[in-house]
Write a protein that holds these residues in place. Sequence first.
Motif, PDB file in Angstrom:
ATOM      1  N   MET A   1       0.907  -1.034  -0.059  1.00 17.84           N
ATOM      2  CA  MET A   1      -0.057  -0.068   0.132  1.00 17.84           C
ATOM      3  C   MET A   1       0.852   1.420   0.076  1.00 17.84           C
ATOM      4  SD  MET A   1      -3.077  -1.360  -0.047  1.00 17.84           S
ATOM      5  CE  MET A   1      -4.217   0.067   0.545  1.00 17.84           C
ATOM      6  N   GLY A   2       1.904   1.320  -0.921  1.00 21.36           N
ATOM      7  CA  GLY A   2       2.786   2.680  -0.885  1.00 21.36           C
ATOM      8  C   GLY A   2       3.671   2.430   0.202  1.00 21.36           C
TER       9      GLY A   2
ATOM     10  N   ARG B   1       6.189   1.306  -6.928  1.00 15.72           N
ATOM     11  CA  ARG B   1       5.192   0.966  -6.105  1.00 15.72           C
ATOM     12  C   ARG B   1       5.313   2.152  -4.884  1.00 15.72           C
ATOM     13  NH1 ARG B   1       2.556  -3.733  -6.486  1.00 15.72           N
ATOM     14  NH2 ARG B   1       3.629  -5.377  -7.630  1.00 15.72           N
TER      15      ARG B   1
ATOM     16  N   ASN C   1       5.840   5.024  -5.976  1.00 13.59           N
ATOM     17  CA  ASN C   1       5.567   6.176  -6.891  1.00 13.59           C
ATOM     18  C   ASN C   1       6.794   7.277  -6.968  1.00 13.59           C
ATOM     19  OD1 ASN C   1       3.734   7.429  -8.638  1.00 13.59           O
ATOM     20  ND2 ASN C   1       3.348   8.834  -7.287  1.00 13.59           N
TER      21      ASN C   1
ATOM     22  N   GLU D   1      -0.097  -5.182 -15.594  1.00 13.82           N
ATOM     23  CA  GLU D   1      -0.898  -4.052 -16.039  1.00 13.82           C
ATOM     24  C   GLU D   1      -1.422  -3.494 -14.934  1.00 13.82           C
ATOM     25  OE1 GLU D   1      -2.740  -1.861 -18.721  1.00 13.82           O
ATOM     26  OE2 GLU D   1      -1.425  -3.523 -19.247  1.00 13.82           O
ATOM     27  N   GLU D   2      -1.842  -4.075 -13.672  1.00 14.21           N
ATOM     28  CA  GLU D   2      -2.247  -3.536 -12.553  1.00 14.21           C
ATOM     29  C   GLU D   2      -1.406  -2.248 -11.805  1.00 14.21           C
ATOM     30  OE1 GLU D   2      -3.735  -4.608  -8.012  1.00 14.21           O
ATOM     31  OE2 GLU D   2      -3.414  -6.130  -9.545  1.00 14.21           O
ATOM     32  N   LEU D   3      -0.140  -2.679 -11.976  1.00  4.83           N
ATOM     33  CA  LEU D   3       0.780  -1.722 -11.582  1.00  4.83           C
ATOM     34  C   LEU D   3       0.916  -0.560 -12.568  1.00  4.83           C
ATOM     35  CD1 LEU D   3       3.009  -1.089  -9.441  1.00  4.83           C
ATOM     36  CD2 LEU D   3       4.694  -2.314 -10.741  1.00  4.83           C
ATOM     37  N   ARG D   4       0.768  -0.721 -13.929  1.00  3.10           N
ATOM     38  CA  ARG D   4       0.761   0.110 -14.690  1.00  3.10           C
ATOM     39  C   ARG D   4      -0.188   1.325 -14.696  1.00  3.10           C
ATOM     40  NH1 ARG D   4       2.444  -1.244 -21.123  1.00  3.10           N
ATOM     41  NH2 ARG D   4       3.552  -3.160 -20.577  1.00  3.10           N
ATOM     42  N   GLN D   5      -1.608   0.583 -14.273  1.00  2.00           N
ATOM     43  CA  GLN D   5      -2.764   1.623 -14.033  1.00  2.00           C
ATOM     44  C   GLN D   5      -2.418   2.403 -12.850  1.00  2.00           C
ATOM     45  OE1 GLN D   5      -5.062   2.177 -16.193  1.00  2.00           O
ATOM     46  NE2 GLN D   5      -3.993   0.492 -17.722  1.00  2.00           N
ATOM     47  N   GLU D   6      -1.816   1.829 -11.735  1.00  2.00           N
ATOM     48  CA  GLU D   6      -1.765   2.454 -10.389  1.00  2.00           C
ATOM     49  C   GLU D   6      -0.755   3.568 -10.348  1.00  2.00           C
ATOM     50  OE1 GLU D   6      -1.162  -0.539  -7.652  1.00  2.00           O
ATOM     51  OE2 GLU D   6      -3.439  -1.410  -7.689  1.00  2.00           O
ATOM     52  N   ALA D   7       0.432   3.131 -10.987  1.00  2.00           N
ATOM     53  CA  ALA D   7       1.465   4.070 -10.893  1.00  2.00           C
ATOM     54  C   ALA D   7       1.242   5.607 -11.747  1.00  2.00           C
ATOM     55  CB  ALA D   7       2.609   3.156 -11.460  1.00  2.00           C
ATOM     56  N   ASP D   8       1.829   6.315 -11.466  1.00  2.04           N
ATOM     57  CA  ASP D   8       1.953   7.993 -12.106  1.00  2.04           C
ATOM     58  C   ASP D   8       2.694   7.520 -13.217  1.00  2.04           C
ATOM     59  OD1 ASP D   8       2.765  10.093 -13.044  1.00  2.04           O
ATOM     60  OD2 ASP D   8       2.740  11.158 -11.094  1.00  2.04           O
TER      61      ASP D   8
END
Length: 470
Positions: A96-97, A152, A154, A245-252
């Motif tokens: 969670m960052g 992760r 950011n 893909e999930e990481l791509r969507q969440e990351a700046d």
Amino acid sequence: YNICIYHYQSLLLFAQRINFYQPRKQRALYQLLIHRSPIVTSVTEGEPTEVYDFHEPLTNWGVVEGFTAHNCGEQPLLPYEACVLGSVNLAKMVNMGTVNWELLQHTVEVAVRFLDDVIDVNVYPLPEVKEASQRTRKIGLGVMGFAEMLIRLNVKYDSSAGLEWAEKVSAFVNNVALATSRGLAKERGPYPACEEDVPVRNATRTTVAPTGSISFIAGTSGGIEPFYDLEYTREDTKTSFALNEELRQEADPEVLVGALDIDPEWHVRMLAAWQENVDNAVSKTINLPHDATRKSVAHAIELAHELGCKGVTVYRDGSRERQMVKVKAPERTQTLEGRTMKYATGCGRILLTLNTDTAGNPVEVIINDDATGGCTILTEAVGRLISRSLRAGVDIQEIVSQLQKTHSCPSTMYRKGQNTNIQGRSCPDIIGKALGGIQKQQEVCPECGSELEYSEGCHNCPECGYGGCN
């Protein structure tokens, strides 16, 4: 130099014990091993000389000037020593960052104890190797997944914040590994050669190895490297990698950078940031784009020396015919611009079309001819291979050079005496000359309009000094 140096007698003894009989081509290296001493008596500055890279594609090691050279630079070792390596997946330490420091501490503690155990249960090829390894009990706990960790969190890899995280994480891992080794010294005793004020179990504890294969299996970034690209392929296993893909969507989007998107200076500074808190050395590739100049290579090496790095590896994308990792070739766009030229060959006419993208870069070659049978099929295959190479980033001048190295075709040479329009020794040779001619017509200086000259991987203007790599 990015090599591990081992005492030459170690390999010699090993060769003798297993009755290692060298084939003819390797026997010269074996003799070099016996007769050339690797002892350095002095180092002085002198005139620059040519330097040649050593590459052995099957075993990735060989004997160079009396030294055993291997494709690793993270372990400076004493004669006969070995070092047990392991790595922590830093990407698994973020939730969670936020970094789970307790989990990272526990993982490092377990890893150090595990690697120390391996020294005792290991099977050694020589008694000298066993004695040397257990005398200093060197281990090398490293990391992988650092680039994914930053994503992760950011944090951009090539940024001051990225360097701060490198220093923070490396110091934490190093301190925990040292404390664990001191605890083991109290339990089991220090390493036999220990002369330190505060006894430790292991002469070295941390390192940063490439972890190329195991990080690929784990689906994360290797060592402290950035991802080579968001999508790439490995030539040795013919497998592809794509960032989650999930990481791509969440990351700046700003933090999703590939190795070739990063300025070389940031690569070097990241190497130096980790080296500050690592006992052994750091394996880190300073990846340069295909159009990198000698000046940019020199700057990377000089900066690494200035910042106190123990070793540095510089690699220019596409500089080797067989490159382990490649960026996935871009798809062909729907509309391209091009021009078609007609050339005479020994088998008839060739219609060669060179298509370019919106920036004027050649991306596709289409070849049609009047021949029937084998030549038609072969010229079509040549066109497909050229197009594939162009889309993979291979410089067109390199393609031209290879095509023009082909041997003479009997049909072409026979008809050349009858038809003066035939412009080469074979169809590939003519295609190479044609591509070179078309490209030459397209390459004029944007500043003064003069013809550009190709040298050192760039197109430069001899009139006004414009450099294509700029």
